[in-house]
Design an enzyme around this catalytic site. Sequence first.
Site, PDB file in Angstrom:
ATOM      1  N   PHE A  28     -47.048 -12.677   0.221  1.00  0.00           N
ATOM      2  CA  PHE A  28     -48.050 -12.123  -0.374  1.00  0.00           C
ATOM      3  C   PHE A  28     -47.918 -10.738  -1.306  1.00  0.00           C
ATOM      4  O   PHE A  28     -49.082 -11.175  -3.097  1.00  0.00           O
ATOM      5  CB  PHE A  28     -49.036 -11.622   0.849  1.00  0.00           C
ATOM      6  N   LYS A  29     -47.010 -10.103  -1.256  1.00  0.00           N
ATOM      7  CA  LYS A  29     -47.060  -9.166  -2.932  1.00  0.00           C
ATOM      8  C   LYS A  29     -46.771  -9.852  -3.563  1.00  0.00           C
ATOM      9  O   LYS A  29     -46.899  -8.650  -4.690  1.00  0.00           O
ATOM     10  CB  LYS A  29     -45.721  -8.205  -2.205  1.00  0.00           C
TER      11      LYS A  29
END
Length: 495
Positions: free
Chosen positions: A111-112
């Site tokens: 998700f980064k």
Amino acid sequence: MELLYKSTRSESKTVTASQAILKGLAEDGGLFVPTSIPQLDKSIVELSKMTYQELAFEVMKLFFTDFTEEELKACINKAYDAKFDTEEITPIVKADGAYYLELFHGATIAFKDMALSILPHLLTTAAKKNQVKNEIVILTATSGDTGKAALAGFADVPGTKIIVFYPKDGVSPIQEKQMITQKGENTFVVGINGNFDDAQTGVKAIFNNKGLADEMNQSGYQFSSANSINIGRLIPQVVYYVYAYSRLLANEEICENERINVVVPTGNFGNILAAYYAKNMGLPIDKLICASNDNKVLYDFFITGEYNRNRDFILTSSPSMDILISSNLERLIYKIADCDANKNHELMSALSKNGKYEITEEMKSQLVDFYGNYATEEETAQVIKQIYQDTNYIIDTHTAVAACVYKKYKTDKKDKTKTIVVSTASPYKFTRSVMCAIDNKYSSMSDFDLVDELNKISGVEVPQAIEDIRSAKILHNTVCEVVEMQKVVKEFLEM
């Protein structure tokens, strides 16, 4: 109207959005927060008809008010492009009685990517806006995913260098290989003999070293951060909560203004703080469910009102959550202290000095929107197996922590509100833990054999990020002690 930013630890000075992005951390050691949370100025119905890129502009323009429309749209369009393997950017999968928001379809399958795909563009645009002549040195600590996403975002970006510190024995084999095989003349990856909190504390100490800052300036450099302490990293995360709600509405899964819950697996508290900001912007979110692993410092905080990092640090199968100092919690503490910078500074000083602080009953009463719980290692593995057996949907260890906590929440509260579970990483990033949870017969297989086996049982294509590192050459092999971090930085910059 221009939205300004100030530090959580002093009242004396405000800065523009671009200045806050450039600095990363405030000079007094505090985190930058907006002077107010803006309200959505488009209806959810209007937003539901937009692409991810269009909706991202509608959210970010409210926070980054000193960026022109042209500048901000350019940053967004460069970030959210073909590097994502799905047109939707953040697809939603309905499984096991919840909506799984998949945030791992970017270049590094975590998700980064959602924030770190845009941060380099925001940062370089901010540098031009503020006539910065120095080369920007991105200094970051990672518990596994931020490092690779930041490296991929900043690799060979003109006018920048990036240095990533990670706990040598505290990330998954695939996470480590993703980082140490990173190409780019401006990239540098360093393992430390310590845990993530050691790395994060070391990075903050470097940021707060005024003498080093002067020395850097004389050498033509200045530090900034890619961690979620940087407001330019946090605000793009607000977008996918608004987008997810708009997709549920567009797909007729919910009615207009119907309230939903959100479950977030979190260690550093940035992702769930973004959901809190979205709620404060007017998004109809009811409960913010904070999911912890065995390092349950946040769970204990929500139960007792005391934040206490004086405990054993536990290495788990969800390493991105193996954190005892949740940096972004400071932004929430500041907010529930009625934006009293002195009160917040007092609590953060207690954390630094004694390893703990306790909030007042009045502050605790403002946490009613939050629910905290945790999942043990055994429970995490059980949930992976159960969801696979029941639905054929395979989730990673961090998502499993969230799924387990969601089950506990439903049992505790008997709440049937429709719920988004934030899926923060591809199961391909944690193949050993995931496959052994499904069946212990996989325990003797190599990591890349497990990748192929996961492909067989899931039918999900092996991500390019995994294919790229199968035979990639190791380019970074520096390891240092925590006390040597500053020295290693100076050596890389040849100061």
